[in-house]
Write a protein that holds these residues in place. Structure first.
Motif, mmCIF file in Angstrom:
data_model
loop_
_atom_site.group_PDB
_atom_site.id
_atom_site.type_symbol
_atom_site.label_atom_id
_atom_site.label_comp_id
_atom_site.label_asym_id
_atom_site.label_seq_id
_atom_site.Cartn_x
_atom_site.Cartn_y
_atom_site.Cartn_z
ATOM 1 N N VAL A 1 75.390 -6.295 -47.539
ATOM 2 C CA VAL A 1 75.406 -5.656 -48.850
ATOM 3 C C VAL A 1 76.607 -4.722 -48.934
ATOM 4 C CG1 VAL A 1 74.118 -4.119 -50.395
ATOM 5 C CG2 VAL A 1 72.891 -5.769 -48.963
ATOM 6 N N LEU A 2 77.348 -4.822 -50.032
ATOM 7 C CA LEU A 2 78.463 -3.907 -50.291
ATOM 8 C C LEU A 2 77.917 -2.636 -50.933
ATOM 9 C CD1 LEU A 2 81.034 -6.431 -51.782
ATOM 10 C CD2 LEU A 2 81.344 -5.122 -49.678
ATOM 11 N N LEU A 3 78.238 -1.486 -50.373
ATOM 12 C CA LEU A 3 77.818 -0.202 -50.937
ATOM 13 C C LEU A 3 79.039 0.667 -51.182
ATOM 14 C CD1 LEU A 3 74.832 0.827 -48.583
ATOM 15 C CD2 LEU A 3 74.687 -0.278 -50.814
ATOM 16 N N SER A 4 78.974 1.480 -52.215
ATOM 17 C CA SER A 4 79.996 2.504 -52.415
ATOM 18 C C SER A 4 79.713 3.649 -51.440
ATOM 19 C CB SER A 4 79.957 3.019 -53.851
ATOM 20 O OG SER A 4 78.755 3.737 -54.077
ATOM 21 N N SER A 5 80.637 4.579 -51.333
ATOM 22 C CA SER A 5 80.414 5.756 -50.488
ATOM 23 C C SER A 5 79.194 6.535 -50.961
ATOM 24 C CB SER A 5 81.644 6.660 -50.493
ATOM 25 O OG SER A 5 82.748 5.991 -49.935
ATOM 26 N N GLU A 6 79.051 6.651 -52.272
ATOM 27 C CA GLU A 6 77.905 7.374 -52.825
ATOM 28 C C GLU A 6 76.593 6.655 -52.517
ATOM 29 O OE1 GLU A 6 80.625 6.480 -54.544
ATOM 30 O OE2 GLU A 6 81.478 8.300 -55.409
ATOM 31 N N GLU A 7 76.610 5.327 -52.588
ATOM 32 C CA GLU A 7 75.395 4.551 -52.291
ATOM 33 C C GLU A 7 75.024 4.651 -50.808
ATOM 34 O OE1 GLU A 7 75.639 1.051 -55.692
ATOM 35 O OE2 GLU A 7 76.903 0.885 -53.892
ATOM 36 N N LEU A 8 76.015 4.671 -49.933
ATOM 37 C CA LEU A 8 75.734 4.855 -48.504
ATOM 38 C C LEU A 8 75.126 6.238 -48.279
ATOM 39 C CD1 LEU A 8 75.814 3.882 -45.568
ATOM 40 C CD2 LEU A 8 78.155 4.773 -45.431
ATOM 41 N N ALA A 9 75.673 7.237 -48.942
ATOM 42 C CA ALA A 9 75.125 8.593 -48.820
ATOM 43 C C ALA A 9 73.662 8.621 -49.271
ATOM 44 C CB ALA A 9 75.959 9.574 -49.643
ATOM 45 N N LYS A 10 73.358 7.976 -50.401
ATOM 46 C CA LYS A 10 71.978 7.930 -50.895
ATOM 47 C C LYS A 10 71.067 7.212 -49.907
ATOM 48 C CE LYS A 10 73.031 8.124 -55.814
ATOM 49 N NZ LYS A 10 73.191 7.348 -57.038
ATOM 50 N N LYS A 11 71.565 6.129 -49.303
ATOM 51 C CA LYS A 11 70.757 5.371 -48.339
ATOM 52 C C LYS A 11 70.423 6.248 -47.132
ATOM 53 C CE LYS A 11 70.088 0.940 -46.225
ATOM 54 N NZ LYS A 11 68.766 0.817 -46.820
ATOM 55 N N ILE A 12 71.417 6.944 -46.607
ATOM 56 C CA ILE A 12 71.184 7.828 -45.461
ATOM 57 C C ILE A 12 70.211 8.940 -45.839
ATOM 58 C CG2 ILE A 12 72.291 9.547 -43.961
ATOM 59 C CD1 ILE A 12 74.738 7.621 -43.850
ATOM 60 N N SER A 13 70.385 9.520 -47.017
ATOM 61 C CA SER A 13 69.486 10.575 -47.480
ATOM 62 C C SER A 13 68.061 10.057 -47.637
ATOM 63 C CB SER A 13 69.995 11.136 -48.807
ATOM 64 O OG SER A 13 69.120 12.112 -49.304
ATOM 65 N N ARG A 14 67.914 8.891 -48.244
ATOM 66 C CA ARG A 14 66.588 8.303 -48.455
ATOM 67 C C ARG A 14 65.905 8.022 -47.112
ATOM 68 N NH1 ARG A 14 68.079 4.810 -51.824
ATOM 69 N NH2 ARG A 14 68.433 3.076 -50.430
ATOM 70 N N LEU A 15 66.664 7.498 -46.154
ATOM 71 C CA LEU A 15 66.086 7.243 -44.834
ATOM 72 C C LEU A 15 65.593 8.534 -44.196
ATOM 73 C CD1 LEU A 15 68.628 4.594 -43.485
ATOM 74 C CD2 LEU A 15 66.198 4.214 -43.940
ATOM 75 N N ALA A 16 66.378 9.600 -44.322
ATOM 76 C CA ALA A 16 65.967 10.897 -43.761
ATOM 77 C C ALA A 16 64.688 11.399 -44.418
ATOM 78 C CB ALA A 16 67.094 11.911 -43.921
ATOM 79 N N VAL A 17 64.611 11.286 -45.745
ATOM 80 C CA VAL A 17 63.416 11.729 -46.480
ATOM 81 C C VAL A 17 62.193 10.920 -46.055
ATOM 82 C CG1 VAL A 17 62.352 11.784 -48.781
ATOM 83 C CG2 VAL A 17 64.669 12.663 -48.447
ATOM 84 N N GLU A 18 62.407 9.636 -45.764
ATOM 85 C CA GLU A 18 61.302 8.765 -45.349
ATOM 86 C C GLU A 18 60.907 8.973 -43.893
ATOM 87 O OE1 GLU A 18 62.880 4.904 -46.303
ATOM 88 O OE2 GLU A 18 62.505 5.161 -48.451
ATOM 89 N N GLY A 19 61.608 9.856 -43.181
ATOM 90 C CA GLY A 19 61.239 10.179 -41.813
ATOM 91 C C GLY A 19 62.056 9.513 -40.727
ATOM 92 N N THR A 20 63.122 8.816 -41.106
ATOM 93 C CA THR A 20 63.987 8.196 -40.100
ATOM 94 C C THR A 20 64.785 9.287 -39.416
ATOM 95 O OG1 THR A 20 64.156 6.161 -41.391
ATOM 96 C CG2 THR A 20 65.878 6.553 -39.749
#
Length: 159
Positions: free
Chosen positions: A81-100
């Motif tokens: 999947v191609l992600l923008s820098s902002e989308e990668l940031a959101k993915k990392i943030s979402r993973l952290a919120v989910e407990g990763t």
């Protein structure tokens, strides 16, 4: 959060290692960063497709043995999947919120990743349809991880 990059092959050029060290130092403000370099297998251009597949399988076994238990695994793959820098940031943030608590990024060798590594990944990420030198790509990846943390922190690096 802990971020690990597992990559095939040793980086020999000082300017690449200096860049990686610089971004690792910058990342230390946001996370614990580690890297693992897996020795690459010899693969001549004369190798048959089945011989290349064996190279990928051997490298893949080494990669899989280094993945920390419980880590969220991101395989770098041109078909991902191609992600923008902002989308990668959101993915990392979402993973952290989910407990990763740990994310492992995997960079394959010059022949790519084995099917076993790709199928074990939680997410397949592509930076481009282009091919990059593996040493340079590691610098690009760590810079984008750093950029993601800066975006998530609301800091001004991303412009």
């Amino acid at each position: 959060m802990k971020i690990t990059i597992i990559s095939v092959g040793k980086i020999k050029e000082k300017f690449y290692t200096d860049a990686i060290k610089e971004y690792a130092k910058r990342l230390s403000k946001f996370c614990k960063f580690t890297e693992e370099e897996i020795p690459d297998e010899r693969a001549d251009e004369s190798f048959s497709p089945s011989e290349i597949e064996q190279v990928k399988i051997k490298e893949g076994a080494r990669i899989l043995s280094k993945i920390p238990k419980g880590s969220y695994v991101v395989a770098l793959d041109v078909r991902g999947v191609l992600l923008s820098s902002e989308e990668l940031a959101k993915k990392i943030s979402r993973l952290a919120v989910e407990g990763t608590s740990e994310i492992t990024f995997i960079i394959g060798g010059s022949n790519g990743l084995s099917d076993e590594v790709l199928s074990s990944a939680d997410f397949k990420l592509s930076f481009s349809k282009m091919t990059f030198p593996h040493q340079l790509f590691k610098v690009i990846l760590i810079e984008q991880i750093y950029r993601a943390f800066k975006i998530n922190a609301g800091e001004s690096y991303h412009k």
